[in-house]
Design a protein around this motif. Structure first.
Motif, PDB file in Angstrom:
ATOM      1  N   ILE A 158       0.875  -1.174   0.000  1.00 54.34           N
ATOM      2  CA  ILE A 158       0.000   0.000   0.000  1.00 54.34           C
ATOM      3  C   ILE A 158       0.906   1.216   0.000  1.00 54.34           C
ATOM      4  O   ILE A 158       1.786   1.341   0.863  1.00 54.34           O
ATOM      5  CB  ILE A 158      -0.909   0.056   1.234  1.00 54.34           C
ATOM      6  N   ALA A 159       0.717   2.098  -0.974  1.00 57.81           N
ATOM      7  CA  ALA A 159       1.470   3.343  -1.039  1.00 57.81           C
ATOM      8  C   ALA A 159       0.641   4.453  -0.418  1.00 57.81           C
ATOM      9  O   ALA A 159      -0.561   4.571  -0.683  1.00 57.81           O
ATOM     10  CB  ALA A 159       1.815   3.695  -2.478  1.00 57.81           C
TER      11      ALA A 159
ATOM     12  N   ARG B 182       5.509   3.356   1.788  1.00 61.39           N
ATOM     13  CA  ARG B 182       4.651   2.224   1.470  1.00 61.39           C
ATOM     14  C   ARG B 182       4.964   1.087   2.426  1.00 61.39           C
ATOM     15  O   ARG B 182       6.070   0.992   2.968  1.00 61.39           O
ATOM     16  CB  ARG B 182       4.813   1.789   0.013  1.00 61.39           C
ATOM     17  N   GLN B 183       3.943   0.247   2.638  1.00 62.75           N
ATOM     18  CA  GLN B 183       4.088  -0.898   3.537  1.00 62.75           C
ATOM     19  C   GLN B 183       3.452  -2.128   2.899  1.00 62.75           C
ATOM     20  O   GLN B 183       2.534  -2.022   2.074  1.00 62.75           O
ATOM     21  CB  GLN B 183       3.408  -0.621   4.880  1.00 62.75           C
ATOM     22  N   SER B 184       3.914  -3.297   3.303  1.00 63.18           N
ATOM     23  CA  SER B 184       3.403  -4.551   2.774  1.00 63.18           C
ATOM     24  C   SER B 184       1.934  -4.756   3.126  1.00 63.18           C
ATOM     25  O   SER B 184       1.490  -4.447   4.233  1.00 63.18           O
ATOM     26  CB  SER B 184       4.214  -5.719   3.330  1.00 63.18           C
ATOM     27  N   THR B 185       1.183  -5.313   2.164  1.00 64.49           N
ATOM     28  CA  THR B 185      -0.217  -5.681   2.411  1.00 64.49           C
ATOM     29  C   THR B 185      -0.314  -7.027   3.125  1.00 64.49           C
ATOM     30  O   THR B 185      -1.397  -7.433   3.533  1.00 64.49           O
ATOM     31  CB  THR B 185      -0.994  -5.792   1.096  1.00 64.49           C
TER      32      THR B 185
ATOM     33  N   VAL C  40      -2.004   4.202  10.923  1.00 66.95           N
ATOM     34  CA  VAL C  40      -1.591   5.388  10.174  1.00 66.95           C
ATOM     35  C   VAL C  40      -0.962   6.384  11.138  1.00 66.95           C
ATOM     36  O   VAL C  40      -1.532   6.696  12.190  1.00 66.95           O
ATOM     37  CB  VAL C  40      -2.799   6.041   9.466  1.00 66.95           C
ATOM     38  N   ARG C  41       0.223   6.887  10.785  1.00 66.25           N
ATOM     39  CA  ARG C  41       0.879   7.902  11.600  1.00 66.25           C
ATOM     40  C   ARG C  41       0.211   9.260  11.383  1.00 66.25           C
ATOM     41  O   ARG C  41      -0.567   9.458  10.446  1.00 66.25           O
ATOM     42  CB  ARG C  41       2.358   7.986  11.237  1.00 66.25           C
ATOM     43  N   GLU C  42       0.541  10.228  12.234  1.00 66.92           N
ATOM     44  CA  GLU C  42      -0.082  11.554  12.147  1.00 66.92           C
ATOM     45  C   GLU C  42       0.212  12.247  10.825  1.00 66.92           C
ATOM     46  O   GLU C  42      -0.580  13.061  10.355  1.00 66.92           O
ATOM     47  CB  GLU C  42       0.374  12.432  13.312  1.00 66.92           C
ATOM     48  N   ASP C  43       1.357  11.926  10.211  1.00 66.66           N
ATOM     49  CA  ASP C  43       1.698  12.569   8.942  1.00 66.66           C
ATOM     50  C   ASP C  43       1.096  11.845   7.743  1.00 66.66           C
ATOM     51  O   ASP C  43       1.393  12.179   6.594  1.00 66.66           O
ATOM     52  CB  ASP C  43       3.216  12.666   8.775  1.00 66.66           C
ATOM     53  N   GLY C  44       0.245  10.844   7.993  1.00 70.03           N
ATOM     54  CA  GLY C  44      -0.417  10.115   6.919  1.00 70.03           C
ATOM     55  C   GLY C  44       0.329   8.898   6.433  1.00 70.03           C
ATOM     56  O   GLY C  44      -0.234   8.098   5.672  1.00 70.03           O
TER      57      GLY C  44
ATOM     58  N   GLU D  38       2.339   2.554   9.108  1.00 71.03           N
ATOM     59  CA  GLU D  38       3.167   1.628   9.855  1.00 71.03           C
ATOM     60  C   GLU D  38       2.968   0.222   9.280  1.00 71.03           C
ATOM     61  O   GLU D  38       2.083  -0.017   8.463  1.00 71.03           O
ATOM     62  CB  GLU D  38       2.793   1.648  11.339  1.00 71.03           C
ATOM     63  N   GLU D  39       3.803  -0.705   9.726  1.00 75.08           N
ATOM     64  CA  GLU D  39       3.618  -2.094   9.315  1.00 75.08           C
ATOM     65  C   GLU D  39       2.279  -2.616   9.836  1.00 75.08           C
ATOM     66  O   GLU D  39       1.721  -2.099  10.809  1.00 75.08           O
ATOM     67  CB  GLU D  39       4.754  -2.958   9.849  1.00 75.08           C
ATOM     68  N   ALA D  40       1.762  -3.652   9.176  1.00 74.89           N
ATOM     69  CA  ALA D  40       0.482  -4.233   9.578  1.00 74.89           C
ATOM     70  C   ALA D  40       0.507  -4.650  11.046  1.00 74.89           C
ATOM     71  O   ALA D  40       1.425  -5.338  11.493  1.00 74.89           O
ATOM     72  CB  ALA D  40       0.144  -5.427   8.702  1.00 74.89           C
ATOM     73  N   ALA D  41      -0.516  -4.225  11.788  1.00 69.35           N
ATOM     74  CA  ALA D  41      -0.641  -4.604  13.198  1.00 69.35           C
ATOM     75  C   ALA D  41      -1.541  -5.819  13.362  1.00 69.35           C
ATOM     76  O   ALA D  41      -1.514  -6.475  14.395  1.00 69.35           O
ATOM     77  CB  ALA D  41      -1.203  -3.433  14.005  1.00 69.35           C
ATOM     78  N   SER D  42      -2.364  -6.101  12.324  1.00 63.57           N
ATOM     79  CA  SER D  42      -3.226  -7.276  12.329  1.00 63.57           C
ATOM     80  C   SER D  42      -3.128  -7.977  10.985  1.00 63.57           C
ATOM     81  O   SER D  42      -3.041  -7.326   9.939  1.00 63.57           O
ATOM     82  CB  SER D  42      -4.687  -6.897  12.572  1.00 63.57           C
TER      83      SER D  42
END
Length: 362
Positions: free
Chosen positions: A75-76, A92-95, A127-131, A134-138
């Motif tokens: 996800i970008a 971007r982070q892995s789906t 999602v961080r405050e700057d949009g 982060e990596e998937a938490a679930s």
């Protein structure tokens, strides 16, 4: 024709690899239904699906060099530059899966959820405050299969939609004929299977694809790709439960060709529902009764091959259809009394348009 700052922006993704993949930004004239090119963001592979943050500052899109391949996709996250339609990549982070095909952002903007079709799983990313993400938490892997030997050998998560009250996320899985129900902890990007009703079952071979809530938040409609039907559920807002009420065809009587449903949308007043038929290349129109049941109003040509995704403008006056196979975007005027569609203007050429999103003017 000049653009005015009050005109909203429409984003359209082009489902292509490498530098051919792009997110197009258009100005939309709400009086005439005209789309005017504004900006184009490239360098994103196969941006199949997009989602916007509630505050309109950030856009999230699938980014996959090899869509549906062996490696996990991404996800970008982008920042939207005011009214220019220009996107600046944040990260971007892995789906955590492949053929990533659906995104949603919770009402607080603190979590993004994703459905991964080929790998049959869902994930949630804080999602961080700057949009940025982060990596998937679930991460939750679906299990099972169903009756279609070609399309339902295993799980195929095709959408995940957050409830209007931000307490639940519903995931339609085409491969196992279920809508799975998750409790959402948006502050921490957590999904947990509901302990009241973990899933709702669809008739065998249905292939649930996309789902949507009606404006009241008390009804859910699921479009079934394999049987070309829409199923209506009542929704328990406190418990997140789904109770089936009706299933109705999206195709005309006597049609014997090959067709598969894709997307569905409801007008803001809750009066009409629209669903797409790819193959028949049409848009089915339903009136929604006071009891939530659907009655077919008509079936109109989508004016392009493979109608993939729909958008209804917040004023309920316009429907925008992305015809992915036909490589065009068409705008239709909605008749507020009958729900009927009338094509407006010429087709807009976009290479394999897959997803359409609306950014309101400030």
């Amino acid at each position: 024709m000049t653009c005015t700052a009050s005109e909203p922006i429409i984003f359209v993704s082009a489902f292509k690899p490498g530098d051919e993949g792009a997110i197009h930004a258009f100005r939309f004239d709400t009086q005439t239904g005209t789309l005017k090119p504004l900006n184009q963001t490239t360098g994103i592979g196969h941006p199949f699906f997009m989602a916007l943050s509630p505050n309109g500052r950030f856009l999230y899109a699938i980014d996959a060099e090899h869509f549906g391949g062996e490696e996990d996709e991404f996800i970008a996250a982008y920042a939207i530059a005011g009214e220019t339609g220009k996107l600046t990549r944040l990260n971007r982070q892995s789906t955590r899966g492949t053929a990533s095909c659906y995104l949603d952002v919770d009402a607080s903007g603190k979590s993004v959820v994703v459905a991964n079709y080929t790998s049959g799983n869902v994930a949630a990313l804080p999602v961080r405050e700057d949009g940025s993400l982060e990596e998937a938490a679930s991460f939750i892997q679906h299990e099972g299969s169903s009756v279609d030997p070609k399309r339902q050998k295993g799980p195929n998560a095709h959408s995940i939609v957050i409830s209007p009250d931000n307490r639940f996320a519903l995931a339609a899985d085409l491969g196992i004929d279920k809508v799975l129900i998750y409790r959402l902890d948006a502050d921490n990007g957590k999904l947990v299977a509901s302990d009241v009703q973990p899933f709702a079952k669809l008739p065998p071979g249905s292939g649930p694809r996309h789902l949507t809530f009606d404006p009241s938040g008390q009804r859910v409609y699921v479009i079934n790709e394999l049987t070309n039907t829409v199923t209506y559920f009542t929704y328990g807002t406190e418990s997140g439960t789904l109770t089936p009420q009706q299933t109705i065809s999206t195709l005309p009587e006597g049609f014997s060709g090959t067709s598969n449903c894709a997307d569905l949308k409801i007008t803001p007043d809750g009066q009409f529902l629209y669903g797409t038929n790819r193959g028949h290349d049409s848009i089915a129109i339903y009136r929604i009764g006071s009891d939530g049941r659907l009655s077919l109003v008509g079936i109109e040509p989508s004016l392009g091959g493979g109608p993939q995704n729909l958008l209804i403008t917040p004023d309920g006056r316009w429907l925008i259809c992305a015809n992915m196979v036909g490589n065009n975007v068409r705008v239709f005027r909605i008749d507020s009394k009958t729900g009927g569609l009338t094509a407006s203007g010429d087709p807009i050429s976009v290479s394999m348009p897959a997803c359409v999103r609306w950014l309101s003017s400030n």
